[in-house]
Design an enzyme around this catalytic site. Sequence first.
Site, short mmCIF file in Angstrom:
data_model
loop_
_atom_site.label_atom_id
_atom_site.label_comp_id
_atom_site.label_asym_id
_atom_site.label_seq_id
_atom_site.Cartn_x
_atom_site.Cartn_y
_atom_site.Cartn_z
CE LYS A 7 -45.54 -18.11 3.05
NZ LYS A 7 -46.92 -18.39 2.72
CG ASP B 190 -45.89 -21.83 11.38
OD1 ASP B 190 -44.98 -22.17 10.62
OD2 ASP B 190 -46.91 -21.22 11.00
CE1 TYR C 213 -49.60 -14.97 7.02
CE2 TYR C 213 -50.92 -16.92 7.43
CZ TYR C 213 -50.59 -15.85 6.63
OH TYR C 213 -51.25 -15.66 5.44
NE ARG D 224 -63.69 -35.86 1.49
CZ ARG D 224 -64.35 -36.63 2.39
NH1 ARG D 224 -63.94 -36.69 3.64
NH2 ARG D 224 -65.42 -37.31 2.03
N1 PLP Z 1 -47.40 -19.94 8.76
C1 PLP Z 1 -46.57 -18.95 8.41
C2 PLP Z 1 -45.40 -18.61 9.29
C3 PLP Z 1 -46.79 -18.24 7.23
O1 PLP Z 1 -45.95 -17.24 6.88
C4 PLP Z 1 -47.90 -18.58 6.41
C5 PLP Z 1 -48.20 -17.85 5.15
O2 PLP Z 1 -47.68 -16.77 4.89
C6 PLP Z 1 -48.74 -19.62 6.82
C7 PLP Z 1 -48.45 -20.29 8.00
C8 PLP Z 1 -49.94 -20.01 6.01
O3 PLP Z 1 -49.54 -20.75 4.91
P1 PLP Z 1 -50.36 -20.80 3.51
O4 PLP Z 1 -50.30 -19.45 2.92
O5 PLP Z 1 -49.64 -21.87 2.75
O6 PLP Z 1 -51.76 -21.20 3.85
#
Ligand code: PLP
Length: 388
Positions: free
Chosen positions: A207, A182, A105, A52
């Site tokens: 993604k 992000d 998001y 971990r």
């Molecule tokens: N950031 C963005 C721009 C996203 O589109 C997403 C998920 O759709 C996330 C973060 C979160 O990622 P995860 O689904 O891998 O937890």
Amino acid sequence: MTRPDPDLSPATLAVAAGRPGRAQGAPVNPPVVLSSTYVSTGTPGAEMLYARYNTESWLPLEEAVGALEAAGLPGLAFASGMAAVEAALHLATPGTAIVAPRHAYLATLTAARERTAREGGVVREVDIADTDAVVAALTPDDGAGPASLLWIESPTNPMLEVADIPALAAAARAAGALTVVDNTFATPLGQRPLAQGADVVVHSVTKYLAGHSDLLMGAAVTADPALRDRLHARRTTGGAVPGPWEAWLALRGLRTLALRVERSQASALELARRLDGHPLVAAVSHPGLRGHPQHERAARLMDGFGSILTLRPRGGGAAADALTRAVRLWVPATSLGGVESSLERRRRLPAEAPTVPEDLLRLSVGIEDVEDLWADLEQALHAAAAGR
Ligand code: PLP
């Protein structure tokens, strides 16, 4: 591990970084290590101790993501994008303000709101494309004090607003706030926020980086060793760590990042151009279109315009739902960034921002032949218009 020259192009780094050393007979790919703990006696030193805290299975991917973001330090792998987001949100000082895009998001906004509700402070939601408004929100007169964290998503999910990252990061630094970007939508091939002044980059590796819609993973990257230590400590305590198989599979997906992004970006722009002005389309948005409000900014700050576009068919939410049912090749699904093209009406999700139009479809363009994608979209537009 081999460390390729950091000045190589990102397309090359995606292939070359995180490979085992070149000893005679060494494997070309890293092994998967299935062990939760390590042999260790006495006061622990620099050795592996417990999986971990750290494990060999993450290191090649962390090395590659760090190299791609030009951090000069390995990234940190997390169990999901949201685990990385949560860790980065913890960099905000409790009781202070977090400035965030109103179209970030949705789970990111929920996590920020929950954190400030629990520990004090506020989330100031801004139009991230409006640089003056964001700068004003860093040090406003609302009694809640200056912000300790500026959260940027660019382009935003799903409204595709493009932020002036260098200007915003400089303003945040001057105001004493950290900047987190992000970078999921743009990928490190499209923009490198650390070089533009950001302190931390997060990714939903789920993604584009992994790219095949077959795993969940996240990453956080910084060039600052002290911030990396804080993120690492948060990951260790929170325990949101990826499994060894996921890390291996994500790195395998990452190897083809440049090819996938090149192809999907080119197709997204082509589809956006064809949809723009189409008689059955009320609105289309993509940063590569001249009509996009931040097209010039995107052209200046990004390499390419990303592989996401949004579409509002004539006929409102019902037409958008009909289109979603009518596609045969495009996959109706949430998430994005896979090799397969997918689409989703975002407002079907109750937590989506009310400022996102009811009929807005988010399209994630994959790597299929663009003519096949176009033909399917057109037949679905006609089916939706005919009320089928
Ligand atoms: N950031 C963005 C721009 C996203 O589109 C997403 C998920 O759709 C996330 C973060 C979160 O990622 P995860 O689904 O891998 O937890």
